[in-house]
Design an enzyme around this catalytic site. Structure first.
Site, PDB file in Angstrom:
ATOM      1  N   GLU A  67      13.425   1.241  25.834  1.00 10.93           N
ATOM      2  CA  GLU A  67      12.140   1.297  26.537  1.00 10.93           C
ATOM      3  C   GLU A  67      12.327   0.959  28.025  1.00 10.93           C
TER       4      GLU A  67
ATOM      5  N   HIS B 261      -7.062  21.955  14.452  1.00 17.13           N
ATOM      6  CA  HIS B 261      -6.315  22.871  15.316  1.00 17.13           C
ATOM      7  C   HIS B 261      -6.982  22.943  16.683  1.00 17.13           C
TER       8      HIS B 261
ATOM      9  N   SER C  36       9.931 -15.491  17.909  1.00 13.34           N
ATOM     10  CA  SER C  36      11.350 -15.394  18.267  1.00 13.34           C
ATOM     11  C   SER C  36      11.497 -15.477  19.782  1.00 13.34           C
TER      12      SER C  36
ATOM     13  N   GLY D 165      16.153  -2.188  25.062  1.00 13.48           N
ATOM     14  CA  GLY D 165      16.992  -1.511  26.047  1.00 13.48           C
ATOM     15  C   GLY D 165      16.489  -0.110  26.336  1.00 13.48           C
TER      16      GLY D 165
ATOM     17  N   VAL E 258      -1.168 -18.884  23.908  1.00  9.53           N
ATOM     18  CA  VAL E 258      -2.013 -17.986  23.108  1.00  9.53           C
ATOM     19  C   VAL E 258      -1.573 -16.534  23.336  1.00  9.53           C
TER      20      VAL E 258
ATOM     21  N   SER F 218      21.556  -1.183  23.147  1.00  6.43           N
ATOM     22  CA  SER F 218      20.747   0.048  23.160  1.00  6.43           C
ATOM     23  C   SER F 218      19.754   0.035  21.995  1.00  6.43           C
TER      24      SER F 218
ATOM     25  N   MET G 249      11.004  -7.307  12.836  1.00  4.01           N
ATOM     26  CA  MET G 249      10.437  -7.893  14.070  1.00  4.01           C
ATOM     27  C   MET G 249       9.483  -6.923  14.752  1.00  4.01           C
ATOM     28  N   LEU G 250       8.297  -6.814  14.187  1.00  3.42           N
ATOM     29  CA  LEU G 250       7.267  -5.951  14.773  1.00  3.42           C
ATOM     30  C   LEU G 250       5.946  -6.718  14.775  1.00  3.42           C
TER      31      LEU G 250
HETATM   32  C1  LIG Z   1       9.828  -6.591  25.320  1.00  2.00           C
HETATM   33  C2  LIG Z   1       9.252  -6.524  23.928  1.00  2.00           C
HETATM   34  C3  LIG Z   1       8.455  -5.452  23.573  1.00  2.00           C
HETATM   35  C4  LIG Z   1       7.922  -5.386  22.288  1.00  2.00           C
HETATM   36  N1  LIG Z   1       7.162  -4.299  21.967  1.00  2.00           N
HETATM   37  C5  LIG Z   1       6.659  -4.195  20.721  1.00  2.00           C
HETATM   38  C6  LIG Z   1       5.840  -3.096  20.372  1.00  2.00           C
HETATM   39  O1  LIG Z   1       5.561  -2.210  21.184  1.00  2.00           O
HETATM   40  N2  LIG Z   1       5.371  -3.035  19.103  1.00  2.00           N
HETATM   41  C7  LIG Z   1       5.667  -3.983  18.185  1.00  2.00           C
HETATM   42  O2  LIG Z   1       5.212  -3.870  17.041  1.00  2.00           O
HETATM   43  N3  LIG Z   1       6.435  -5.043  18.486  1.00  2.00           N
HETATM   44  C8  LIG Z   1       6.931  -5.174  19.734  1.00  2.00           C
HETATM   45  N4  LIG Z   1       7.683  -6.253  20.056  1.00  2.00           N
HETATM   46  C9  LIG Z   1       7.951  -7.262  19.022  1.00  2.00           C
HETATM   47  C10 LIG Z   1       6.742  -8.211  18.899  1.00  2.00           C
HETATM   48  O3  LIG Z   1       6.447  -8.763  20.155  1.00  2.00           O
HETATM   49  C11 LIG Z   1       7.027  -9.310  17.901  1.00  2.00           C
HETATM   50  O4  LIG Z   1       7.446  -8.751  16.674  1.00  2.00           O
HETATM   51  C12 LIG Z   1       5.796 -10.148  17.658  1.00  2.00           C
HETATM   52  O5  LIG Z   1       5.376 -10.752  18.854  1.00  2.00           O
HETATM   53  C13 LIG Z   1       6.059 -11.228  16.608  1.00  2.00           C
HETATM   54  O6  LIG Z   1       4.902 -11.979  16.421  1.00  2.00           O
HETATM   55  P1  LIG Z   1       4.965 -13.480  15.897  1.00  2.00           P
HETATM   56  O7  LIG Z   1       3.546 -13.906  15.763  1.00  2.00           O
HETATM   57  O8  LIG Z   1       5.876 -13.594  14.767  1.00  2.00           O
HETATM   58  O9  LIG Z   1       5.654 -14.308  17.078  1.00  2.00           O
HETATM   59  P2  LIG Z   1       5.354 -14.488  18.647  1.00  2.00           P
HETATM   60  O10 LIG Z   1       4.533 -13.371  19.164  1.00  2.00           O
HETATM   61  O11 LIG Z   1       6.663 -14.742  19.251  1.00  2.00           O
HETATM   62  O12 LIG Z   1       4.447 -15.771  18.684  1.00  2.00           O
HETATM   63  C14 LIG Z   1       4.888 -17.029  18.280  1.00  2.00           C
HETATM   64  C15 LIG Z   1       4.155 -18.076  19.082  1.00  2.00           C
HETATM   65  O13 LIG Z   1       4.388 -19.354  18.502  1.00  2.00           O
HETATM   66  C16 LIG Z   1       4.637 -20.292  19.540  1.00  2.00           C
HETATM   67  N5  LIG Z   1       5.351 -21.433  18.958  1.00  2.00           N
HETATM   68  C17 LIG Z   1       6.658 -21.511  18.626  1.00  2.00           C
HETATM   69  N6  LIG Z   1       6.937 -22.709  18.082  1.00  2.00           N
HETATM   70  C18 LIG Z   1       5.766 -23.391  18.060  1.00  2.00           C
HETATM   71  C19 LIG Z   1       5.405 -24.681  17.620  1.00  2.00           C
HETATM   72  N7  LIG Z   1       6.302 -25.510  17.089  1.00  2.00           N
HETATM   73  N8  LIG Z   1       4.116 -25.066  17.758  1.00  2.00           N
HETATM   74  C20 LIG Z   1       3.185 -24.242  18.320  1.00  2.00           C
HETATM   75  N9  LIG Z   1       3.480 -23.000  18.753  1.00  2.00           N
HETATM   76  C21 LIG Z   1       4.753 -22.587  18.619  1.00  2.00           C
HETATM   77  C22 LIG Z   1       5.428 -19.483  20.542  1.00  2.00           C
HETATM   78  O14 LIG Z   1       5.443 -20.111  21.804  1.00  2.00           O
HETATM   79  C23 LIG Z   1       4.621 -18.184  20.529  1.00  2.00           C
HETATM   80  O15 LIG Z   1       3.515 -18.306  21.364  1.00  2.00           O
HETATM   81  C24 LIG Z   1       8.201  -6.390  21.342  1.00  2.00           C
HETATM   82  C25 LIG Z   1       8.996  -7.485  21.711  1.00  2.00           C
HETATM   83  C26 LIG Z   1       9.505  -7.558  22.984  1.00  2.00           C
HETATM   84  C27 LIG Z   1      10.345  -8.741  23.367  1.00  2.00           C
HETATM   85  N1  LIG Z   2       8.343  -0.780  20.356  1.00  4.91           N
HETATM   86  C1  LIG Z   2       8.669  -1.782  19.555  1.00  4.91           C
HETATM   87  O1  LIG Z   2       8.242  -1.866  18.418  1.00  4.91           O
HETATM   88  C2  LIG Z   2       9.579  -2.856  20.061  1.00  4.91           C
HETATM   89  C3  LIG Z   2       9.871  -2.941  21.416  1.00  4.91           C
HETATM   90  C4  LIG Z   2      10.730  -3.935  21.827  1.00  4.91           C
HETATM   91  C5  LIG Z   2      11.257  -4.831  20.922  1.00  4.91           C
HETATM   92  N2  LIG Z   2      10.947  -4.731  19.615  1.00  4.91           N
HETATM   93  C6  LIG Z   2      11.581  -5.625  18.633  1.00  4.91           C
HETATM   94  O2  LIG Z   2      12.286  -6.657  19.272  1.00  4.91           O
HETATM   95  C7  LIG Z   2      13.501  -6.917  18.595  1.00  4.91           C
HETATM   96  C8  LIG Z   2      14.618  -7.100  19.583  1.00  4.91           C
HETATM   97  O3  LIG Z   2      14.923  -5.860  20.252  1.00  4.91           O
HETATM   98  P1  LIG Z   2      16.341  -5.602  20.912  1.00  4.91           P
HETATM   99  O4  LIG Z   2      16.351  -4.205  21.405  1.00  4.91           O
HETATM  100  O5  LIG Z   2      16.706  -6.710  21.840  1.00  4.91           O
HETATM  101  O6  LIG Z   2      17.313  -5.851  19.697  1.00  4.91           O
HETATM  102  P2  LIG Z   2      18.127  -4.926  18.694  1.00  4.91           P
HETATM  103  O7  LIG Z   2      18.728  -5.864  17.730  1.00  4.91           O
HETATM  104  O8  LIG Z   2      17.313  -3.820  18.195  1.00  4.91           O
HETATM  105  O9  LIG Z   2      19.279  -4.278  19.595  1.00  4.91           O
HETATM  106  C9  LIG Z   2      20.257  -5.077  20.222  1.00  4.91           C
HETATM  107  C10 LIG Z   2      21.489  -4.232  20.494  1.00  4.91           C
HETATM  108  O10 LIG Z   2      22.391  -5.002  21.301  1.00  4.91           O
HETATM  109  C11 LIG Z   2      23.718  -4.776  20.852  1.00  4.91           C
HETATM  110  N3  LIG Z   2      24.526  -5.954  21.310  1.00  4.91           N
HETATM  111  C12 LIG Z   2      24.389  -7.239  20.915  1.00  4.91           C
HETATM  112  N4  LIG Z   2      25.263  -8.031  21.583  1.00  4.91           N
HETATM  113  C13 LIG Z   2      25.962  -7.230  22.420  1.00  4.91           C
HETATM  114  C14 LIG Z   2      27.001  -7.457  23.392  1.00  4.91           C
HETATM  115  N5  LIG Z   2      27.477  -8.666  23.666  1.00  4.91           N
HETATM  116  N6  LIG Z   2      27.472  -6.389  24.085  1.00  4.91           N
HETATM  117  C15 LIG Z   2      26.990  -5.140  23.842  1.00  4.91           C
HETATM  118  N7  LIG Z   2      26.008  -4.875  22.942  1.00  4.91           N
HETATM  119  C16 LIG Z   2      25.497  -5.905  22.249  1.00  4.91           C
HETATM  120  C17 LIG Z   2      23.570  -4.638  19.352  1.00  4.91           C
HETATM  121  O11 LIG Z   2      24.660  -3.929  18.802  1.00  4.91           O
HETATM  122  C18 LIG Z   2      22.247  -3.866  19.226  1.00  4.91           C
HETATM  123  O12 LIG Z   2      22.428  -2.468  19.212  1.00  4.91           O
HETATM  124  C19 LIG Z   2      13.745  -5.753  17.651  1.00  4.91           C
HETATM  125  O13 LIG Z   2      13.726  -6.217  16.335  1.00  4.91           O
HETATM  126  C20 LIG Z   2      12.630  -4.794  17.904  1.00  4.91           C
HETATM  127  O14 LIG Z   2      12.099  -4.284  16.696  1.00  4.91           O
HETATM  128  C21 LIG Z   2      10.126  -3.747  19.157  1.00  4.91           C
END
Ligand SMILES: Cc1cc2nc3c(=O)[nH]c(=O)nc-3n(C[C@H](O)[C@H](O)[C@H](O)COP(=O)(O)OP(=O)(O)OC[C@H]3O[C@@H](n4cnc5c(N)ncnc54)[C@H](O)[C@@H]3O)c2cc1C
Ligand SMILES: NC(=O)c1ccc[n+]([C@@H]2O[C@H](COP(=O)([O-])OP(=O)(O)OC[C@H]3O[C@@H](n4cnc5c(N)ncnc54)[C@H](O)[C@@H]3O)[C@@H](O)[C@H]2O)c1
Length: 499
Positions: free
Chosen positions: A206, A479, A164, A204, A57, A200, A349-350
């Site tokens: 953050e 302001h 993902s 990366g 969850v 980056s 992916m947000l």
């Molecule tokens: C380190 C990090 C920081 C992030 N920070 C931000 C941020 O600050 N702001 C932002 O907007 N986004 C951020 N993101 C991205 C954000 O987390 C994702 O875009 C978001 O979680 C996607 O939501 P979702 O519901 O698609 O999938 P998820 O949150 O991945 O949820 C999917 C769920 O489905 C479950 N599931 C998968 N297959 C099945 C199945 N067959 N049956 C039942 N359950 C299943 C999974 O286990 C999981 O619990 C961040 C991501 C990471 C990795």
């Molecule tokens: N604050 C937020 O909204 C937030 C925070 C964290 C993650 N996310 C989401 O999670 C997703 C994943 O984030 P991310 O930063 O992992 O992915 P990203 O795709 O944004 O960045 C990955 C980077 O890794 C580089 N790369 C890939 N393979 C490589 C290799 N072998 N050697 C060197 N460089 C390589 C790519 O060129 C790219 O610049 C994003 O879509 C992001 O929007 C969002």
């Protein structure tokens, strides 16, 4: 029937009259923020709803993403602020002995927040009468999910929201201790002295903010020829000046981490071999204490049974149309009563996008045509200072202006001219607004500076509502607030029309 309160307002709605005897009106696979958003809206629309959670969850965002990362950023940001003697001294403050932190305490802050938010999310589903089924679901065929042990759940409409997982490039050995992805890094079970971050992107960046605040030395390895490729170029240059250079962050661009061999903490370093991204020639070998693999994420769809049902994905990404309806392949046909939202459809992916798409899918299920305006969805990187954007970057805006034959407007305002920012000693940063000079509509906006993530929302809402920059320039901002930097950019837009 009169709709229950919630999204959709007071319009009279019909409850879905099931033509067949399904278990549910809607079954959602995955209980991340996407699934949660869809479930809440489904209940608000009076639909009988279940979510298959797979026992996770909250999904990525709550357990391994947004929530714990923001807790680490909040704590480490405080450490950075309280360790910055000259910044404190400029406000007449000294902290004899400096700031210290307890790693376990910082990690516990993140873990406790995760538990709290997850509890809140689960409680909100239960209160609204959503059945949370702690099983994995696989698509069996029309209206049917396999949930293991020969059991099935049927529903008139099915929404896939499986999210993902981290992408680990070939050749990279993840041991979870010295070489790890964000999943493990968020536990903060150690703070390495010297850490290489591969990629980056936002993850990366953050983590570089967290690590450098907690005392680590950071090196970026980026395959593309520019750092922070997700940012507008002008903003990326400023980000380098504000977020990388003063923190002594070293980087290589245009190189792939082709082989990463895990080490042993305190005994053996991690060995990273890099090759030129274009020629594939070896470049160098780097030894570090730890390596964070932040190379993107891939759709978590392997076990969904889509292949067997004749639904083709593209590297796992489920193909959807703009109404979130699943297609049976690239440019394929709509699969009736099947939707896919969130990270798994690869659009954006947000977290908030996932939830918006979930609401949109429910609207479409209820027969009210809905298309998400992804260009009006803001995104932010929660570094110190923050970076945020909505819509097109300058390069894309120029391309659109050329293609459609309009004149591109660009207005920039500066945090250094803002009283509140200066009072906080945070005068670095800009707001940049890109707009169509003919229609006065916003094309994009980019902010780097204190609280950029909050400031962008005004522009995103205005963009979604189609408010012109001229109308925005005549709104009044409190302001002294940081919002006046955004106001200054709007006024700058209008200044351009006078000449
Ligand atoms: C380190 C990090 C920081 C992030 N920070 C931000 C941020 O600050 N702001 C932002 O907007 N986004 C951020 N993101 C991205 C954000 O987390 C994702 O875009 C978001 O979680 C996607 O939501 P979702 O519901 O698609 O999938 P998820 O949150 O991945 O949820 C999917 C769920 O489905 C479950 N599931 C998968 N297959 C099945 C199945 N067959 N049956 C039942 N359950 C299943 C999974 O286990 C999981 O619990 C961040 C991501 C990471 C990795
Ligand atoms: N604050 C937020 O909204 C937030 C925070 C964290 C993650 N996310 C989401 O999670 C997703 C994943 O984030 P991310 O930063 O992992 O992915 P990203 O795709 O944004 O960045 C990955 C980077 O890794 C580089 N790369 C890939 N393979 C490589 C290799 N072998 N050697 C060197 N460089 C390589 C790519 O060129 C790219 O610049 C994003 O879509 C992001 O929007 C969002």
């Amino acid at each position: 029937l009169v709709a229950p309160s919630g999204l959709g307002g007071t319009r009279t709605k019909r409850r879905w009259i099931a033509m067949h005897d399904f278990d549910y009106d809607v079954a959602i696979v995955g209980c991340g923020v996407g699934g949660h958003g869809a479930a809440l809206h489904a209940r608000a629309m009076g639909l009988k709803t279940c979510v298959l959670s797979g026992g996770d969850v909250g999904g990525t965002c709550v357990n391994r993403g947004c929530v714990p990362s923001k807790a680490l950023l909040a704590a480490s940001g405080r450490v950075r602020e309280m360790s910055d003697e000259s910044h404190l001294a400029s406000m007449g403050i000294s902290l004899p002995g400096g700031a210290t932190y307890d790693r376990e305490g910082v990690a516990a802050h993140a873990a406790q927040l995760v538990a709290k938010v997850r509890g809140g999310l689960e409680g909100s589903l239960q209160r609204l009468g959503v059945d949370i089924i702690p099983k994995f679901g696989a698509y069996h065929g029309p209206n049917t999910l396999d949930v293991g042990g020969g059991e099935r759940v049927t529903a008139r409409d099915i929404i896939l929201a499986p999210g993902s997982v981290p992408f680990v490039p070939p050749g990279v050995e993840v041991d979870g201790e010295t070489v790890y992805t964000s999943d493990e890094a968020l536990l903060l079970d150690h703070v390495p002295e010297y850490v290489a971050i591969i990629g980056s992107g936002i993850i990366g960046l953050e983590f570089s903010d967290v690590y450098t605040a907690l005392g680590s030395e950071v090196t970026f390895i980026e395959a593309l020829d520019k750092l922070m490729p997700a940012f507008d170029r002008e903003i990326a240059r400023l980000a380098e000046r504000l977020l990388l250079t003063p923190r002594g962050i070293d980087y290589r661009t245009g190189v792939f981490a082709s082989k990463v061999t895990a080490g042993k903490r305190g005994e053996r370093p991690v060995i990273i071999e890099t090759i030129d991204a274009k020629t594939k020639e070896p470049v160098e070998t780097i030894e570090v204490d730890a390596c964070l693999v932040a190379t993107g994420r891939v759709a978590n769809t392997k076990k969904l049974g889509l292949d067997q049902a004749g639904i083709e994905t593209v590297r796992g990404v489920v193909q959807v149309d703009d109404r979130m309806r699943v297609l049976d392949g690239p440019d394929g046909d709509v699969v009736p009563h099947l939707y896919c939202i969130g990270d798994a459809n690869g659009i954006q992916m947000l977290a908030h996008t996932a939830s918006t798409q979930g609401i949109s899918a429910i609207e479409n299920i209820c027969g009210r045509d809905n298309v998400v305006d992804h260009e009006s969805i803001p995104g932010a990187c929660f570094t110190h200072p923050e970076v945020a954007q909505v819509g097109l970057d300058e390069e894309a805006a120029k391309a659109r202006a050329d293609e459609h034959g309009f004149e591109l407007g660009k207005a920039v305002s500066h945090f250094r001219a803002n009283s509140k920012a200066l009072a906080e000693g945070e005068g670095e940063g800009i707001v940049k607004v890109l707009f169509n000079k003919d229609t006065e509509q916003i094309l994009g906006a980019h902010i780097i500076g204190m609280h950029a993530a909050d400031l962008i929302q005004e522009v995103a809402n205005a963009k979604k509502a189609g408010t012109s920059v001229r109308d925005l320039a005549f709104t009044t901002h409190t302001h002294p607030t940081l919002s006046e930097v955004v106001d200054a950019a709007f006024k700058e837009c209008v200044g351009m029309f006078a000449h």
